[in-house]
Design a protein around this motif. Sequence first.
Motif, PDB file in Angstrom:
ATOM      1  N   ASP A  64       0.868  -1.218   0.135  1.00 17.05           N
ATOM      2  CA  ASP A  64       0.017  -0.050   0.029  1.00 17.05           C
ATOM      3  C   ASP A  64       0.939   1.334  -0.093  1.00 17.05           C
ATOM      4  OD1 ASP A  64      -1.869   2.116   0.287  1.00 17.05           O
ATOM      5  OD2 ASP A  64      -2.936   0.859   1.904  1.00 17.05           O
ATOM      6  N   PHE A  65       1.191   1.598  -1.289  1.00 13.14           N
ATOM      7  CA  PHE A  65       2.121   2.895  -1.237  1.00 13.14           C
ATOM      8  C   PHE A  65       1.314   3.997  -0.746  1.00 13.14           C
ATOM      9  CE2 PHE A  65       3.678  -0.081  -4.565  1.00 13.14           C
ATOM     10  CZ  PHE A  65       5.180  -0.048  -4.051  1.00 13.14           C
ATOM     11  N   GLU A  66       0.064   4.287  -0.997  1.00  6.64           N
ATOM     12  CA  GLU A  66      -0.536   5.530  -0.412  1.00  6.64           C
ATOM     13  C   GLU A  66      -0.404   5.551   0.748  1.00  6.64           C
ATOM     14  OE1 GLU A  66      -5.186   7.283  -0.864  1.00  6.64           O
ATOM     15  OE2 GLU A  66      -4.543   5.386  -2.043  1.00  6.64           O
ATOM     16  N   ASN A  67      -0.630   4.314   1.819  1.00  8.34           N
ATOM     17  CA  ASN A  67      -0.699   4.580   2.999  1.00  8.34           C
ATOM     18  C   ASN A  67       0.633   4.222   3.756  1.00  8.34           C
ATOM     19  OD1 ASN A  67      -3.565   5.339   3.922  1.00  8.34           O
ATOM     20  ND2 ASN A  67      -3.860   3.625   2.731  1.00  8.34           N
ATOM     21  N   HIS A  68       1.532   3.914   3.098  1.00  4.10           N
ATOM     22  CA  HIS A  68       2.816   3.596   3.301  1.00  4.10           C
ATOM     23  C   HIS A  68       3.055   2.400   4.243  1.00  4.10           C
ATOM     24  CE1 HIS A  68       3.758   7.310   1.496  1.00  4.10           C
ATOM     25  NE2 HIS A  68       2.580   7.929   2.179  1.00  4.10           N
ATOM     26  N   VAL A  69       2.108   1.289   4.042  1.00  2.00           N
ATOM     27  CA  VAL A  69       2.289  -0.006   4.706  1.00  2.00           C
ATOM     28  C   VAL A  69       2.053  -1.179   4.085  1.00  2.00           C
ATOM     29  CG1 VAL A  69       0.877   1.276   6.783  1.00  2.00           C
ATOM     30  CG2 VAL A  69      -0.190   0.067   5.022  1.00  2.00           C
ATOM     31  N   ILE A  70       2.602  -2.191   4.582  1.00  2.00           N
ATOM     32  CA  ILE A  70       2.607  -3.538   4.207  1.00  2.00           C
ATOM     33  C   ILE A  70       1.298  -4.347   4.518  1.00  2.00           C
ATOM     34  CG2 ILE A  70       3.622  -5.768   3.436  1.00  2.00           C
ATOM     35  CD1 ILE A  70       6.402  -4.068   4.187  1.00  2.00           C
ATOM     36  N   HIS A  71       0.223  -4.836   3.952  1.00  2.00           N
ATOM     37  CA  HIS A  71      -0.775  -5.437   4.630  1.00  2.00           C
ATOM     38  C   HIS A  71      -0.279  -7.059   4.608  1.00  2.00           C
ATOM     39  CE1 HIS A  71      -3.250  -2.036   4.077  1.00  2.00           C
ATOM     40  NE2 HIS A  71      -3.072  -2.119   2.855  1.00  2.00           N
ATOM     41  N   VAL A  72      -0.062  -7.415   5.817  1.00  3.90           N
ATOM     42  CA  VAL A  72       0.258  -8.830   6.024  1.00  3.90           C
ATOM     43  C   VAL A  72      -0.896  -9.588   6.482  1.00  3.90           C
ATOM     44  CG1 VAL A  72       1.646 -10.560   7.355  1.00  3.90           C
ATOM     45  CG2 VAL A  72       2.573  -8.095   6.906  1.00  3.90           C
ATOM     46  N   ARG A  73      -1.365 -10.452   5.266  1.00  5.97           N
ATOM     47  CA  ARG A  73      -2.568 -11.214   5.372  1.00  5.97           C
ATOM     48  C   ARG A  73      -2.240 -12.504   5.207  1.00  5.97           C
ATOM     49  NH1 ARG A  73      -3.312  -6.991   7.285  1.00  5.97           N
ATOM     50  NH2 ARG A  73      -4.775  -5.384   6.550  1.00  5.97           N
ATOM     51  N   ARG A  74      -1.358 -13.204   4.899  1.00  4.18           N
ATOM     52  CA  ARG A  74      -1.140 -14.745   4.492  1.00  4.18           C
ATOM     53  C   ARG A  74       0.101 -15.194   4.767  1.00  4.18           C
ATOM     54  NH1 ARG A  74      -1.239 -11.941  -0.060  1.00  4.18           N
ATOM     55  NH2 ARG A  74      -3.382 -11.466   0.421  1.00  4.18           N
ATOM     56  N   GLN A  75       0.565 -16.573   4.796  1.00  2.00           N
ATOM     57  CA  GLN A  75       1.744 -17.088   4.382  1.00  2.00           C
ATOM     58  C   GLN A  75       1.404 -18.040   3.214  1.00  2.00           C
ATOM     59  OE1 GLN A  75       3.646 -18.557   8.391  1.00  2.00           O
ATOM     60  NE2 GLN A  75       1.462 -18.869   9.043  1.00  2.00           N
ATOM     61  N   LEU A  76       2.688 -18.014   2.585  1.00  4.86           N
ATOM     62  CA  LEU A  76       2.635 -18.974   1.444  1.00  4.86           C
ATOM     63  C   LEU A  76       3.687 -20.180   1.717  1.00  4.86           C
ATOM     64  CD1 LEU A  76       2.276 -20.040  -1.572  1.00  4.86           C
ATOM     65  CD2 LEU A  76       4.282 -18.443  -2.376  1.00  4.86           C
ATOM     66  N   LEU A  77       3.151 -21.425   1.880  1.00  4.51           N
ATOM     67  CA  LEU A  77       3.870 -22.472   2.276  1.00  4.51           C
ATOM     68  C   LEU A  77       3.870 -23.804   1.423  1.00  4.51           C
ATOM     69  CD1 LEU A  77       2.129 -22.454   5.678  1.00  4.51           C
ATOM     70  CD2 LEU A  77       4.512 -21.793   5.170  1.00  4.51           C
ATOM     71  N   ARG A  78       4.832 -24.643   1.621  1.00  7.80           N
ATOM     72  CA  ARG A  78       4.831 -25.738   0.764  1.00  7.80           C
ATOM     73  C   ARG A  78       4.909 -27.237   1.532  1.00  7.80           C
ATOM     74  NH1 ARG A  78      10.072 -25.962  -3.360  1.00  7.80           N
ATOM     75  NH2 ARG A  78      10.893 -26.189  -1.483  1.00  7.80           N
ATOM     76  N   LEU A  79       4.250 -28.111   1.064  1.00  8.13           N
ATOM     77  CA  LEU A  79       4.368 -29.515   1.537  1.00  8.13           C
ATOM     78  C   LEU A  79       4.582 -30.477   0.568  1.00  8.13           C
ATOM     79  CD1 LEU A  79       1.511 -31.094   1.198  1.00  8.13           C
ATOM     80  CD2 LEU A  79       0.650 -29.507   2.730  1.00  8.13           C
ATOM     81  N   HIS A  80       5.188 -31.653   1.007  1.00  4.58           N
ATOM     82  CA  HIS A  80       5.346 -32.635   0.261  1.00  4.58           C
ATOM     83  C   HIS A  80       4.203 -33.410   0.349  1.00  4.58           C
ATOM     84  CE1 HIS A  80       9.679 -32.425  -0.088  1.00  4.58           C
ATOM     85  NE2 HIS A  80       9.636 -32.013   1.156  1.00  4.58           N
ATOM     86  N   ASP A  81       3.672 -33.801  -1.077  1.00  2.00           N
ATOM     87  CA  ASP A  81       2.617 -34.858  -1.269  1.00  2.00           C
ATOM     88  C   ASP A  81       3.042 -36.152  -2.073  1.00  2.00           C
ATOM     89  OD1 ASP A  81       0.140 -36.178  -1.071  1.00  2.00           O
ATOM     90  OD2 ASP A  81      -0.647 -34.873  -2.720  1.00  2.00           O
ATOM     91  N   GLY A  82       3.812 -37.112  -1.318  1.00  2.00           N
ATOM     92  CA  GLY A  82       4.296 -38.256  -2.052  1.00  2.00           C
ATOM     93  C   GLY A  82       5.553 -37.331  -2.686  1.00  2.00           C
ATOM     94  N   ASP A  83       5.714 -37.471  -3.929  1.00  2.00           N
ATOM     95  CA  ASP A  83       6.630 -37.022  -5.006  1.00  2.00           C
ATOM     96  C   ASP A  83       6.536 -35.678  -5.430  1.00  2.00           C
ATOM     97  OD1 ASP A  83       8.261 -39.410  -4.614  1.00  2.00           O
ATOM     98  OD2 ASP A  83       7.253 -40.225  -6.452  1.00  2.00           O
ATOM     99  N   ASP A  84       5.307 -35.287  -4.993  1.00  2.00           N
ATOM    100  CA  ASP A  84       4.908 -33.702  -5.374  1.00  2.00           C
ATOM    101  C   ASP A  84       5.229 -32.653  -4.426  1.00  2.00           C
ATOM    102  OD1 ASP A  84       4.123 -34.789  -7.846  1.00  2.00           O
ATOM    103  OD2 ASP A  84       2.196 -35.258  -7.118  1.00  2.00           O
ATOM    104  N   MET A  85       5.250 -31.375  -4.804  1.00  2.00           N
ATOM    105  CA  MET A  85       5.542 -30.341  -3.802  1.00  2.00           C
ATOM    106  C   MET A  85       4.086 -29.492  -4.054  1.00  2.00           C
ATOM    107  SD  MET A  85       8.027 -30.785  -2.242  1.00  2.00           S
ATOM    108  CE  MET A  85       8.589 -29.508  -1.373  1.00  2.00           C
ATOM    109  N   LEU A  86       3.218 -29.346  -3.231  1.00  2.00           N
ATOM    110  CA  LEU A  86       2.149 -28.541  -3.126  1.00  2.00           C
ATOM    111  C   LEU A  86       2.192 -27.232  -2.500  1.00  2.00           C
ATOM    112  CD1 LEU A  86      -0.551 -31.419  -2.488  1.00  2.00           C
ATOM    113  CD2 LEU A  86       0.467 -30.625  -4.684  1.00  2.00           C
TER     114      LEU A  86
END
Length: 374
Positions: A272-294
């Motif tokens: 938010d450049f107008e209000n000069h803040v970063i809106h922290v709303r989430r985390q981006l994560l990763r997990l193993h699902d067998g041989d796949d990464m989700l």
Amino acid sequence: MRTQERAMKTMKKTKKNTTTAEVRKDPKGRKLEKNELYDAKTGRYRYQYTDAKGNRQQIYSWTLTAKDTVPAGKRQKKGESLREKKAKVLAELVNQLDTTKGNMTVLELAQIHINNKWNDVRETTRNGYRTNQKLLMNDPFGKRKIKDITEQDALDWFDRLNKPPKNSDGTFKSRPKGYSSLHTLRGILHPAFETARKNRWVLDNPFSFSLSKKRYGGVQTREALTKADMRRFLDFLRTDKHFKRYFYGVYILFSTGLRVSEFCGLVPDDIDFENHVIHVRRQLLRLHDGDDMLLYLEEPKTEFGKRDVPMTADVETAFREVIAIRPEVDEVTVYSADKMMEATGFLWIDKDGHYEVAQHWENHLQFFQNTLLH
């Protein structure tokens, strides 16, 4: 007359049997207690008893007492002499333990605990559950009966996980588990065995011990960078031909104190450049699902994690540069486990055009460190 004779014979026979039982001895001349037997054909001792449900049961051992030597060619673990096993059986009967439930494996007990908690925990915790389930599935400890586990067994197992056996070339046969991994594992097994104890499936909780940071390598302290060190590090990134692409990201991390998973979960609308803040709303994560990464989303880690972080002018400049040079990629929508949250267009992209997660940045920083040290 004949009736009296038969009665006398019966009394004599009973007296003879009783006398024989009372003086029954093993090959070493030791008197055996009630319901203890020695089988001369197999060389094993046996104890017979009736369990809490009225069923006849038997336990066996190659030795009578803990001081006896196990016969040559036979295998027996410490604490498994007949009298030691018998003491455990009697304790189970006195405490009215459900010996049938006590026969479940450590893995099965852990699974009961995990199933009870599954809907109440976050996906990151579930991922930890999956990791430790896999560990118990592949480790002999997971196949042992819960009623047979002692505190010493649990400690010995943790020691082996922390310092596994080595191959002939000096490498470990399995990856050593540090304090953090063991703390997570105990976080499953301690409450699981506590449930078993309260339900009278086991007599004691073998994981009631305190996990020693000194013993398992959890005493290291992290040293914060000084401002001078931070400036030197940033100067290195800014001027290095290969690493300069990471400069803005590292500068933002240093300047905002964001968790790396929150940092990776930022999209342009969060800045938010107008209000000069970063809106922290989430985390981006990763997990193993067998041989796949989700990839998946979670809300910030703490109750007050959703927040607005102030931006200085330098941080705003860094974000403007990041947004301007972000490559065009095939955007993917990422969801939370419950599908209640979604996002796309994350700011940080790896060399293959995929969204970056915390592990990417841990690898970057490790690479920076190794380069500087050499």
